[in-house]
Design an enzyme around this catalytic site. Sequence first.
Site, PDB file in Angstrom:
ATOM      1  CG  ASP A  49     -21.225  14.011 -30.506  1.00 23.94           C
ATOM      2  OD1 ASP A  49     -21.319  13.664 -30.016  1.00 23.94           O
ATOM      3  OD2 ASP A  49     -21.339  14.269 -31.891  1.00 23.94           O
ATOM      4  CE1 TYR A  54     -17.580  14.168 -36.640  1.00 22.17           C
ATOM      5  CE2 TYR A  54     -18.932  15.521 -34.920  1.00 22.17           C
ATOM      6  CZ  TYR A  54     -18.609  13.926 -35.552  1.00 22.17           C
ATOM      7  OH  TYR A  54     -19.246  13.013 -35.036  1.00 22.17           O
ATOM      8  CE  LYS A  79     -19.102  11.048 -31.752  1.00 27.17           C
ATOM      9  NZ  LYS A  79     -18.683  12.074 -32.221  1.00 27.17           N
ATOM     10  CG  HIS A 112     -15.586   8.272 -34.233  1.00 24.45           C
ATOM     11  ND1 HIS A 112     -15.151   9.970 -35.042  1.00 24.45           N
ATOM     12  CD2 HIS A 112     -16.747   8.358 -34.923  1.00 24.45           C
ATOM     13  CE1 HIS A 112     -16.346  10.074 -35.310  1.00 24.45           C
ATOM     14  NE2 HIS A 112     -17.302   9.467 -35.399  1.00 24.45           N
ATOM     15  CG  LEU A 194     -33.515  15.434 -38.263  1.00 22.45           C
ATOM     16  CD1 LEU A 194     -32.925  17.004 -39.024  1.00 22.45           C
ATOM     17  CD2 LEU A 194     -35.021  15.212 -38.024  1.00 22.45           C
ATOM     18  CB  ILE A 232     -26.774  14.562 -31.415  1.00 22.44           C
ATOM     19  CG1 ILE A 232     -25.851  13.535 -31.990  1.00 22.44           C
ATOM     20  CG2 ILE A 232     -26.612  14.258 -29.893  1.00 22.44           C
ATOM     21  CD1 ILE A 232     -24.693  13.035 -31.321  1.00 22.44           C
ATOM     22  CE  LYS A 234     -24.416  20.478 -40.295  1.00 19.10           C
ATOM     23  NZ  LYS A 234     -25.777  21.023 -41.381  1.00 19.10           N
ATOM     24  NE  ARG A 240     -32.784  23.680 -41.702  1.00 21.61           N
ATOM     25  CZ  ARG A 240     -32.245  24.956 -42.580  1.00 21.61           C
ATOM     26  NH1 ARG A 240     -33.589  25.552 -42.769  1.00 21.61           N
ATOM     27  NH2 ARG A 240     -31.194  25.115 -42.935  1.00 21.61           N
TER      28      ARG A 240
END
Length: 278
Positions: A49, A54, A79, A112, A194, A232, A234, A240
């Site tokens: 994604d 970004y 997006k 977005h 998270l 999703i 990151k 991790r």
Amino acid sequence: MMLPHDVPTILLADGATMPQLGLGTWQIDDAEVADVVISAAQAGYRAFDTARVYRNERGVGRGLRGCGIERDRLHVTTKVWNDDQGYEETLAACDRSLERLGLDYVDLYLIHWPAPTKDRYVDTWRALVELKRSGRTRSIGVSNFLREHLERCIDATGVVPAVNQIELHPHLQQAELRQLHEQLGIVTQAYSPLGQGALLDDPVLTQIARERGRTTAQVALRWSIQLGNVVIPKSSNPSRIAQNIDLFDFELSEDEMAQIRALDRSARVGWDPLTAPF
Ligand code: A2P
């Protein structure tokens, strides 16, 4: 069909499928992201994604080409940014994203943010309908949309977004919006699953993790998977990244799901769609 690491696939209302877990790339630099994508692909990720804003689409594209997985086994989302909203502007913005990614189509193209003060999201949605028709994206959806934004787009075009990507984690559970999505046949995609790391010292999640011999991150992600969301997370760290996909050999009990349900406190870590300053 099961993916590597047994990631289930989710069926979208338009007939396409997508992996239930993918890699979020917000805040990963363009120079770094190709290696991160390759590391995730080695760990079993097949969905990635990104977004215009970004500023890492070129690097994501390099990673996709370098990861050794055929294009038709990858799922790529990008997006349209708020400044490019509007019908013609969005058609052009998608072409520029494809050029940066080095792809001739994406799997999912999203608006977005609704950016309600600009009030261009309905025209933007019409452009996404055209982008799907012309094959530049397989599926179309939105991000950060509330009920009123979804309803206006659907009323104007008769086309229901396949996905709404929203902030969703144990401290912001979005029960109402998830219920609306279910009624409309929209798949809920959870970003910041998270809480951008803010959840990782939650005592209830930590206790469940300890009892299970899992990490707190894995418990938060597994909870979202069991709700039926696409998630999703990151990470730019290979161990991790691997940990966050290692979720498909355990199941939280009804009691554990109920304990997590009680953690909801409507706490956003990101922007509110109605007041975001962009
Ligand atoms: P890092 O990239 O150094 O791993 P979210 O997906 O909710 O936005 O969360 C992302 C944040 O959580 C990042 O700061 C990321 O840092 C961190 N993170 C991702 N996975 C884990 C994990 N398994 N354990 C601890 N922190 C994690």
